[in-house]
Structures are given as C-alpha cells and as structure tokens.
Design a protein around this motif. Structure first.
Motif, PDB file in Angstrom:
ATOM      1  N   GLN A 167      30.343  21.140  19.325  1.00 19.82           N
ATOM      2  CA  GLN A 167      29.756  22.190  18.497  1.00 19.82           C
ATOM      3  C   GLN A 167      30.664  23.406  18.350  1.00 19.82           C
ATOM      4  O   GLN A 167      30.627  24.096  17.346  1.00 19.82           O
ATOM      5  CB  GLN A 167      28.413  22.616  19.080  1.00 19.82           C
ATOM      6  CG  GLN A 167      27.336  21.556  18.978  1.00 19.82           C
ATOM      7  CD  GLN A 167      25.988  22.040  19.468  1.00 19.82           C
ATOM      8  OE1 GLN A 167      25.860  23.159  19.985  1.00 19.82           O
ATOM      9  NE2 GLN A 167      24.969  21.206  19.313  1.00 19.82           N
ATOM     10  N   GLY A 168      31.488  23.653  19.352  1.00 21.78           N
ATOM     11  CA  GLY A 168      32.336  24.841  19.310  1.00 21.78           C
ATOM     12  C   GLY A 168      33.505  24.749  18.354  1.00 21.78           C
ATOM     13  O   GLY A 168      34.164  25.760  18.072  1.00 21.78           O
ATOM     14  N   ILE A 169      33.797  23.558  17.831  1.00 23.62           N
ATOM     15  CA  ILE A 169      34.910  23.384  16.894  1.00 23.62           C
ATOM     16  C   ILE A 169      34.363  23.554  15.481  1.00 23.62           C
ATOM     17  O   ILE A 169      33.503  22.791  15.040  1.00 23.62           O
ATOM     18  CB  ILE A 169      35.572  22.009  17.065  1.00 23.62           C
ATOM     19  CG1 ILE A 169      36.176  21.892  18.475  1.00 23.62           C
ATOM     20  CG2 ILE A 169      36.654  21.796  16.017  1.00 23.62           C
ATOM     21  CD1 ILE A 169      36.816  20.547  18.758  1.00 23.62           C
ATOM     22  N   THR A 170      34.872  24.545  14.771  1.00 27.20           N
ATOM     23  CA  THR A 170      34.348  24.861  13.436  1.00 27.20           C
ATOM     24  C   THR A 170      35.203  24.290  12.311  1.00 27.20           C
ATOM     25  O   THR A 170      34.701  24.083  11.207  1.00 27.20           O
ATOM     26  CB  THR A 170      34.233  26.386  13.258  1.00 27.20           C
ATOM     27  OG1 THR A 170      35.526  26.987  13.497  1.00 27.20           O
ATOM     28  CG2 THR A 170      33.244  26.967  14.268  1.00 27.20           C
ATOM     29  N   GLU A 171      36.485  24.032  12.554  1.00 25.47           N
ATOM     30  CA  GLU A 171      37.359  23.522  11.499  1.00 25.47           C
ATOM     31  C   GLU A 171      37.140  22.024  11.300  1.00 25.47           C
ATOM     32  O   GLU A 171      36.415  21.369  12.061  1.00 25.47           O
ATOM     33  CB  GLU A 171      38.828  23.803  11.822  1.00 25.47           C
ATOM     34  CG  GLU A 171      39.359  23.094  13.050  1.00 25.47           C
ATOM     35  CD  GLU A 171      39.210  23.917  14.326  1.00 25.47           C
ATOM     36  OE1 GLU A 171      39.916  23.588  15.298  1.00 25.47           O
ATOM     37  OE2 GLU A 171      38.394  24.860  14.346  1.00 25.47           O
ATOM     38  N   ALA A 172      37.780  21.485  10.263  1.00 29.16           N
ATOM     39  CA  ALA A 172      37.680  20.049   9.990  1.00 29.16           C
ATOM     40  C   ALA A 172      38.227  19.269  11.187  1.00 29.16           C
ATOM     41  O   ALA A 172      39.313  19.571  11.697  1.00 29.16           O
ATOM     42  CB  ALA A 172      38.471  19.712   8.721  1.00 29.16           C
ATOM     43  N   TRP A 173      37.475  18.259  11.588  1.00 18.91           N
ATOM     44  CA  TRP A 173      37.830  17.554  12.829  1.00 18.91           C
ATOM     45  C   TRP A 173      37.189  16.174  12.782  1.00 18.91           C
ATOM     46  O   TRP A 173      35.969  16.034  12.856  1.00 18.91           O
ATOM     47  CB  TRP A 173      37.301  18.349  14.019  1.00 18.91           C
ATOM     48  CG  TRP A 173      37.872  18.021  15.360  1.00 18.91           C
ATOM     49  CD1 TRP A 173      38.942  18.607  15.964  1.00 18.91           C
ATOM     50  CD2 TRP A 173      37.361  17.062  16.309  1.00 18.91           C
ATOM     51  NE1 TRP A 173      39.145  18.086  17.215  1.00 18.91           N
ATOM     52  CE2 TRP A 173      38.177  17.126  17.462  1.00 18.91           C
ATOM     53  CE3 TRP A 173      36.307  16.163  16.298  1.00 18.91           C
ATOM     54  CZ2 TRP A 173      37.975  16.335  18.570  1.00 18.91           C
ATOM     55  CZ3 TRP A 173      36.094  15.355  17.411  1.00 18.91           C
ATOM     56  CH2 TRP A 173      36.925  15.446  18.534  1.00 18.91           C
ATOM     57  N   SER A 174      38.013  15.136  12.626  1.00 21.79           N
ATOM     58  CA  SER A 174      37.500  13.767  12.530  1.00 21.79           C
ATOM     59  C   SER A 174      38.389  12.872  13.374  1.00 21.79           C
ATOM     60  O   SER A 174      39.485  12.500  12.964  1.00 21.79           O
ATOM     61  CB  SER A 174      37.497  13.295  11.066  1.00 21.79           C
ATOM     62  OG  SER A 174      37.068  11.960  10.978  1.00 21.79           O
ATOM     63  N   ARG A 175      37.892  12.528  14.567  1.00 24.45           N
ATOM     64  CA  ARG A 175      38.740  11.815  15.526  1.00 24.45           C
ATOM     65  C   ARG A 175      38.019  10.642  16.183  1.00 24.45           C
ATOM     66  O   ARG A 175      38.255  10.335  17.348  1.00 24.45           O
ATOM     67  CB  ARG A 175      39.247  12.800  16.591  1.00 24.45           C
ATOM     68  CG  ARG A 175      40.243  13.770  15.991  1.00 24.45           C
ATOM     69  CD  ARG A 175      40.537  15.009  16.824  1.00 24.45           C
ATOM     70  NE  ARG A 175      40.953  14.767  18.172  1.00 24.45           N
ATOM     71  CZ  ARG A 175      41.548  15.698  18.939  1.00 24.45           C
ATOM     72  NH1 ARG A 175      41.797  16.908  18.445  1.00 24.45           N
ATOM     73  NH2 ARG A 175      41.866  15.420  20.174  1.00 24.45           N
ATOM     74  N   GLY A 176      37.166   9.962  15.439  1.00 25.24           N
ATOM     75  CA  GLY A 176      36.495   8.801  15.994  1.00 25.24           C
ATOM     76  C   GLY A 176      36.054   7.840  14.904  1.00 25.24           C
ATOM     77  O   GLY A 176      35.682   8.259  13.808  1.00 25.24           O
TER      78      GLY A 176
END
Length: 348
Positions: free
Chosen positions: A208-217
């Motif tokens: 939840q603390g990561i606000t930027e684009a993040w796709s690692r799964g």
C-alpha cells in the motif's frame, strides 16, 4: 659399592623412571594432574560462545524482530554461523581446552540439523522432472543477449526473469524465441517456456505504501507433458540496511499478499520462481514459505554476484519437490542465475 650406596642408587633410578612407566603404575608426575585439570577448566569463554552459537541456530525464531528486525537479519545469514564454529574451534585448539572442544559439538549438531541435508547429493533425474531457471537480470544489464544465451545454455524447460525493462525486453524475446516459443510478460517480470502457457494474469502484490506504477508479479498455467502447473513469478520489494536495523516492511507485506494468492490457487501443483529479497529462513517470508516446499539439496547463494552471501532468488513448489538447486555462471546482472530440478508428483 656399600649397601647404603646401592640403596641410594636404586632410589635415584626409581625417581628417574620414564613417564610411561609411572602412568602404567597409576601415578602422575608432579604438575601433570594440574595440566589435566586445566585442559577442562581453561577455555570456558569459548565454550560459552559455542553454546550461544548453538542457541542462535536452534532458537533463531526467538530472536525478536521488534527492534531493527534483528531476527530477520540473523536469519538472512543463518548458514554463516557455521563459520563461527570454525573460528571457535581454532581458539579451542590454541587454548588446548577439552571443555571448549566438547562444547563445540552442540553448534555442530544444530547446524547439521538445519543445513546438513543441503550438502547431500541429490537423487538422479527422473522422468517427471521439470528443470527451471530463475534470474533477476538487472535493469542495468548491458548484455541482455548474452544473458539470455547463458540461461538457454542450461537447457531448462522454463525460465523466469525479473527487472525486465522496455529497451531490453525485445532482445530477450528474440534471443529466447527459438527454444522457448511461449512467453508472457507482466510489468517487469516474465516467463519463457517450452510448453504452452494459458490463463495468464497480473498478480497484485503491491504494498500500500508504494504509490507509483509497480507491476512485479504474474500467474500463468504451464501445460507440461505431466499435467497443468500454476506458475507464479514474483519480484518482492527490496530490503534496506540502515542504522536502525533492517527495513523490510514492504517486502513482508508483499510476501503476505503472495502467500494469500498461492493459498487461493485451485490447481494442485504450483511452482514459484522469483527474487524474493529474502532467504527461506527469514520469518518475514513465512506467510509464503510456510505454504511451499523449498529446495532439498543445494545452497545456491545468488546475491551479490561478486561475492554471494545469500540465496534470495528462490524456486519453491507445492505438491512437488524441489530436488536440487544450484547457481549458474555470472551474467551481466548483480544476481547469479539459479537452476532447479523439480520432481512432479503423480496425480492422485
């Protein structure tokens, strides 16, 4: 010679009898008993450190994580406590301490219980084996083509990659295509396979603390000759070493989300390949590792590539056995690739 002189001479000969003769007679030379006692009394500090080392090995879960994540920090390097035994053994020998040598048997037993099985030779490959390669290729890798060729040279059935960046992705696709015609990519992770892939979807493991684009799964289904396998590829958040201790809250949260996804998987057989930024002993990964089988043989320390200290690149399975894991030669990444042989179980 007078009788008195002969008597004195006999006394002198008796006093000068060799040590072995005195020991055979059940007597010790002056000072010898003190030396025997000191062999058991000296080196008590080394013996105490040996017991402490054994305690850390056997009860590492008891080390609290509330302050600086000390427990996770210890567990990240737990196998290296074996070096403490070697150092303490050197000290015990220098001190000629019988007490310390005997005490060192305790941490040796604890280390062998935890890690001794990893040193045993693996079973011979069988007909139901799946060979997989897992590699964080690094977003700073300047030779993606060479990296791809090195991974393909291991002749795996499946290759999982992390830190795929847009400029390098076409290179991996082109280089791996001849041997691995099936592949899927979600964000910065991907899977290449000799066998068809279906039902691919993004895996939401973003803290939840990561606000930027993040796709690692990602999750996909591999259609092997031995049946369908749900394959998960994941790259958990990095941890940081700070003055206050180990910062791993994002990684731990992501591991929890991944563990829930695996628990909800309906297919019987699951394999997980990924850079988990933690070892299988790290309690921060327990929500995930408690649901999966780790490698039965091999240490395969994978990070950092220049001097590997820990295996944070993992291959795990459910309803299958990770029979053996090993590292492959270095590529242009700061991680070493790991290759594993997974023995699939016959359907019930």
């Amino acid at each position: 010679m007078t009788e008195q002189a002969r008597a004195n001479s006999g006394a002198t000969v008796k006093a000068a009898a060799p040590r072995w003769a005195r020991r055979r007679a059940g007597r010790r030379a002056p000072g010898e008993e003190a030396r025997v006692r000191s062999a058991w009394t000296r080196g008590r500090a080394i013996a105490a450190l040996a017991v402490l080392t054994a305690g850390l090995l056997a009860f590492h879960r008891a080390v609290p994580n509330s302050v600086g994540r000390l427990g996770s920090l210890l567990e990240a390097f737990l196998p290296w406590l074996g070096l403490a035994v070697v150092v303490l053994l050197g000290g015990a020998l220098l001190r000629r301490s019988a007490t310390a040598v005997v005490a060192l048997l305790i941490p040796v037993a604890a280390w062998m219980h935890l890690f001794g099985g990893l040193l045993l030779p693996g079973a011979k490959p069988g007909g139901h084996d799946l060979v997989v390669v897992q590699h964080n290729v690094s977003d700073e890798n300047t030779d993606p083509a060479g990296t791809a060729r090195a991974l393909a040279d291991a002749e795996p059935d499946v290759i999982a990659l992390e830190e795929l960046v847009p400029p390098a992705l076409p290179v991996y696709e082109k280089t791996l295509a001849p041997d691995y015609p099936h592949h899927v990519v979600q964000g910065t992770v991907g899977l290449w396979s000799r066998y068809p892939l279906t039902d691919t979807r993004l895996l939401d493991i973003k803290p939840q603390g990561i606000t930027e684009a993040w796709s690692r799964g990602l999750r996909t289904v591999v259609h092997t000759p031995h049946g369908e396998i749900a394959a998960y590829v994941a790259h958990l958040p990095s941890i940081r070493f700070r003055a206050s201790g180990l910062a791993s809250s994002w990684r731990d949260e992501s591991a929890g989300l991944l563990g829930k996804a695996v628990a909800a998987e309906k297919l019987r057989t699951v394999i997980l390949l990924g850079d988990l930024n933690g070892t299988v002993d790290d309690r921060g990964l327990a929500p995930l590792t408690s649901r999966m089988n780790g490698a039965e043989r091999g240490f395969a320390f994978s990070f950092p590539a220049a001097f590997p200290l820990a295996r944070i690149d993992q291959v795990m399975a459910r309803s299958a056995t990770v029979a053996h894991i090993r590292t492959l030669p270095a590529t242009g990444s700061d991680h070493l690739p790991v290759a594993a042989r997974i023995t699939l179980r016959a359907a019930p």
